[in-house]
Design a protein around this motif. Structure first.
Motif, PDB file in Angstrom:
ATOM      1  N   ARG A 166      24.373   7.795  53.363  1.00 48.24           N
ATOM      2  CA  ARG A 166      25.448   7.865  54.342  1.00 48.24           C
ATOM      3  C   ARG A 166      26.730   8.317  53.657  1.00 48.24           C
ATOM      4  NH1 ARG A 166      24.070   1.907  56.515  1.00 48.24           N
ATOM      5  NH2 ARG A 166      24.460   1.591  54.304  1.00 48.24           N
TER       6      ARG A 166
ATOM      7  N   THR B   8      25.246  -3.502  59.603  1.00 46.56           N
ATOM      8  CA  THR B   8      25.128  -2.092  59.998  1.00 46.56           C
ATOM      9  C   THR B   8      26.496  -1.493  60.317  1.00 46.56           C
ATOM     10  OG1 THR B   8      24.627  -2.872  62.226  1.00 46.56           O
ATOM     11  CG2 THR B   8      22.772  -2.108  60.911  1.00 46.56           C
TER      12      THR B   8
ATOM     13  N   GLU C 262      27.222   6.313  60.186  1.00 43.86           N
ATOM     14  CA  GLU C 262      26.013   5.503  60.333  1.00 43.86           C
ATOM     15  C   GLU C 262      24.737   6.309  60.136  1.00 43.86           C
ATOM     16  OE1 GLU C 262      25.772   2.989  63.759  1.00 43.86           O
ATOM     17  OE2 GLU C 262      27.809   2.250  63.459  1.00 43.86           O
ATOM     18  N   GLN C 263      24.889   7.642  60.112  1.00 45.32           N
ATOM     19  CA  GLN C 263      23.729   8.517  59.990  1.00 45.32           C
ATOM     20  C   GLN C 263      23.131   8.422  58.586  1.00 45.32           C
ATOM     21  OE1 GLN C 263      22.458  10.384  62.524  1.00 45.32           O
ATOM     22  NE2 GLN C 263      20.789  10.782  61.098  1.00 45.32           N
ATOM     23  N   ILE C 264      21.880   7.961  58.493  1.00 45.60           N
ATOM     24  CA  ILE C 264      21.286   7.905  57.158  1.00 45.60           C
ATOM     25  C   ILE C 264      20.554   9.215  56.860  1.00 45.60           C
ATOM     26  CG2 ILE C 264      21.009   5.402  57.270  1.00 45.60           C
ATOM     27  CD1 ILE C 264      17.953   5.939  57.347  1.00 45.60           C
TER      28      ILE C 264
END
Lengths: 282, 509
Positions: free
Chosen positions: A68, A227, A42-44
């Protein structure tokens, strides 16, 4: 003759091994994804967007348009896809098989009720049903699963009913009835095993269809929160990038392909194992 | 073999006069355009769709015309005067103009058009309210006509350049059935419609007797292609010459740029995007929380990365084309430390949920929202995205006030006047304003409507923009460029900011 059979056995084993290998690896990877990728992809990282695969060891399969990690998202995304795929099929099978058995075995009023209801439902396009359903109860994972069950039990009911109709006239059913075996025993001990083959084949195909349906629902904005990664959602997201960043949609596509192929092989193997007529040498 | 322009047009006219079944040879003078939407009806009073205008701007004329440079120039009226302190507009009409069916254009046609728009028939359509300020139309003589207004309206002259104010032929409209008129539009424009196949496309043919001179193209074909990948593939294959907005997603820009035969025309458009706040209930009812959320998101980085520079950051909910735009205005800075501080001050616990409602079919905005959600996570808010079917979101969720903490608003507004945006977004009781009611803001909005002094009115509009930003009524995101995919064989095509393109000067090789 004996040789031919053993070669067939051999082939069945390969089917089994491949099936377990493909579907098993995917399932295991998905099950252990929280350990493998605690971030869940989920880390952009906008600076690293659309990194090519196999160029950067931190992102082996590249990154998507928001930077990601594709590998992390494929593995994590399987959770939603497999959960929706399996549970919806399981639900549809339970409802569909019971309905099919009842209407095929008892005929008459119940048959008419169930089958007319099924006809009405088959006449409704899936998307129309989906939009109406989601508009009333809202989106989300649970509702998506319920929607898929509601829209797919009919296939099983019709399949089972058809088979029951042809089995009803077979000697072993007549015999069972003649010696006074109770109805539920006839249904579940004598009829059900004879139906298992086609139902299992349909199931393995259906898991695949449902993974794709979940994706089209997500794509239409009716499914799961975007998301949360899911294979279908990733396919849809990557679609417009296909010409200049193929990896965004190809890897989730491969994940679906391997899982579905593995499940189909397992389904084949399982059908041969369960089919009572298959046990005689053919 | 190169035909002269007039001879080519003459040939087209002769061929058009031939009995049905004879089709003109596919000359090089045919332009094919991909448009994302079939408006369904071609009657000016039935529509509010920009893609209606992409076609109809070539079929109809208004009293005035606004081209790609957004300046108002004479159309069917050659000159006009503002009388009675702005309550009467007098138009001198062009003489010798004919409709495609041979009817004459005169003051009678103007009166008929507006009587119809403001009367019973106009009531059924979405256009009437835009022109409600017109009290009546008075014919002075055959070629002079007065629009009498209930109060001065500075935006009316712009509105006369499009949509409901397109002049229709009185005899044709009264003598034919409504459905027939909807499918077979007749105007005075440079092209006339020869066929319309719903959901497939329309074909136009040059109208050689146009008052501005015959168009340079023989024919124009529009194809309705809503799927971006299909439209771009057709463009690459050379079966479509121009793909008009809103079709091409940002992600496909590099594909088109990589093709030698094609080019991207990117022009500033009136389209702006924002995530508006639910100011009525939940944590976003607190102004500090709204400001914190704006500051938590690096909007500049999102625009540069996700939108590939095809958009400009905005400080208020309007583009630089809009009347009322203040170039001095600065958006709130990206400052996560300050954001966290504000959230703490407002007593918001870590992990407080924020739901963002968006349209499910807008892939680019979907990506933007995911980035926004991710930035909100960084300051400790638990952001989720809820996509809706577009019609459900626009007709139910927003007007009924059933949104989450934030919701998508994309807004065009072809009149390029901030009033058209601000009044509908902020005035109490408006459809797009389900939550907020601010007496001071209402008063400001109402005060500017009848002002004829443009400078004074601009000041008030700017004040409104500042006021809305000070209260942080929305998270202003960006002004997206209009993207046209164009085959290089097309010459003299000026991409307009609002998709309302007139093709009489365009040529193809």
């Amino acid at each position: 003759m004996a040789q031919a059979v053993s070669r067939l056995r051999h082939f069945k084993n390969i089917e089994f091994i491949l099936g377990v290998l493909l579907a098993g690896t995917m399932t295991l990877a998905v099950l252990f994804s929280p350990l493998l990728f605690p971030g869940g992809g989920e880390q952009i990282d906008l600076a690293a967007r659309l990194t090519k695969p196999f160029t950067d060891w931190t992102h082996i399969l590249g990154t998507d348009p928001l930077g990601r990690d594709v590998l992390a998202r494929v593995v994590t995304g399987g959770k939603i896809s497999l959960l929706v795929g399996f549970t919806s099929v399981a639900g549809a099978v339970v409802v569909g098989v019971v309905m099919g058995l009842i209407s095929g075995y008892y005929r008459g009023f119940w048959d008419m009720l169930v089958m007319r209801f099924a006809d009405v439902q088959l006449a409704l396009p899936f998307i129309l049903l989906a939009i109406t359903f989601i508009a009333i109860v809202g989106g989300g994972i649970t509702n998506t699963i319920v929607l898929l069950i509601v829209s797919q039990w009919v296939q099983y009911a019709r399949l089972v009913r058809g088979s029951v109709l042809s089995l009803n006239d077979r000697e072993f059913i007549h015999a069972a009835k003649a010696i006074g075996v109770p109805d539920f025993k006839i249904l579940f001990q004598h009829l059900l095993p004879n139906l298992a083959g086609p139902v299992i084949v349909l199931m393995t195909l259906n898991v695949a269809t449902n993974i794709l349906l979940e994706s089209s629902l997500t794509f239409l904005g009716l499914g799961v929160d975007p998301t949360i990664p899911s294979w279908g959602g990733m396919l849809a997201d990557g679609r417009t990038y296909l010409q200049n960043a193929w990896w965004v949609s190809v890897f989730p596509g491969l994940a679906i392909l391997f899982t579905v192929l593995g499940l189909n092989l397992l389904g084949d193997w399982l059908r041969d194992l369960l089919d009572p007529t298959g046990r005689t040498e053919t | 073999m190169k035909l002269g322009i007039t001879r080519g047009a003459l040939l087209a006219a002769v061929l058009a006069a031939l009995p049905f079944g004879v089709t003109p040879a596919q000359a090089a003078g045919t332009l094919t355009i991909s448009s994302p939407q079939d408006p369904g009806s071609w009657d000016p009073i039935d529509t509010f769709l920009v893609n209606w205008s992409s076609v109809a701007t070539n079929i109809y004329d208004g009293l005035v015309y606004r081209g790609p440079d957004t300046k108002i120039v004479p159309g069917l009226a050659t000159e006009w005067d503002v009388l009675d302190e702005g309550k009467r507009l007098r138009f001198k009409l062009r003489e010798g103009v004919k409709f495609h069916n041979g009817e004459d254009f005169n003051a009678e046609a103007v009166k008929f058009t507006f009587d119809r728009l403001l009367g019973e028939e106009g009531k059924k359509g979405p256009q009437r309210s835009n022109y409600a300020v017109i009290e009546k139309v008075e014919i002075v003589d055959d070629f002079t006509v007065d629009l009498v207004l209930t109060q001065p309206d500075p935006v009316l002259i712009t509105k006369l350049a499009g949509y409901g104010a397109m002049i229709v032929p009185p005899k044709y409209v009264t003598e034919n059935e409504e459905d027939f008129v909807n499918a077979n539009p007749v105007g005075t424009g440079p092209f006339k419609m020869t066929s319309y196949e719903p959901k497939v496309g329309v074909k136009l043919e040059a109208f050689a007797d146009h008052w501005g001179g015959a168009p340079k193209l023989d024919a124009v074909e529009y194809r309705f292609i809503s799927e971006p990948a299909t439209a771009v593939a057709e463009l690459q294959a050379g079966r479509v010459d121009i793909v008009i907005p809103p079709t091409i997603p940002i992600s496909m820009v590099p594909t088109i740029e990589a093709d030698d035969k094609l080019e991207i025309r990117s022009v500033t458009s009136p389209t702006v995007y924002a995530l508006r706040f639910n100011t009525g209930n939940g944590i976003t009812a607190d102004e500090r929380v709204r400001k914190a959320m704006i500051m938590a998101v690096d909007r500049k980085a999102i625009i540069d990365a996700v939108l590939g520079g095809q958009a400009k950051q905005i400080a208020s909910f309007q583009s630089e084309l809009s009347f009322g735009y203040d170039p001095e205005m600065e958006p709130l800075p990206f400052d996560q430390a300050k954001a966290k501080e504000l959230l703490k001050e407002a007593g918001i616990a870590a992990g407080a949920p924020v739901q963002i409602d968006i349209r499910g079919n807008d892939a680019t905005f979907g990506e933007v929202t995911q980035a926004v959600a991710s930035y909100l996570q960084m300051v400790g808010l638990n952001a989720t995205i809820k996509p809706y079917e577009t019609n459900v979101l626009l007709n139910d969720i927003i007007p009924q006030g059933k949104t989450g903490e934030m919701f998508q608003q994309s807004w065009g507004g072809w009149t390029l006047d901030y009033d058209n945006t601000a009044y509908l977004m902020y005035h109490t009781g408006e459809r797009w304003n389900p939550y907020d009611s601010d007496k001071e803001l209402d008063a400001l909005l109402e005060s500017q409507r009848p002002m004829i002094d443009a400078e004074k009115r601009e000041k008030v509009l700017q004040e409104i923009a500042h006021y809305a930003a000070d209260r942080a009524l929305e998270m202003p995101l960006y002004n997206l460029n209009a993207l046209y995919g164009v085959n290089k064989r097309v010459k003299n095509f000026i991409a307009p900011p609002d998709s309302r393109m007139r093709l009489n000067e365009v040529e193809v090789e």
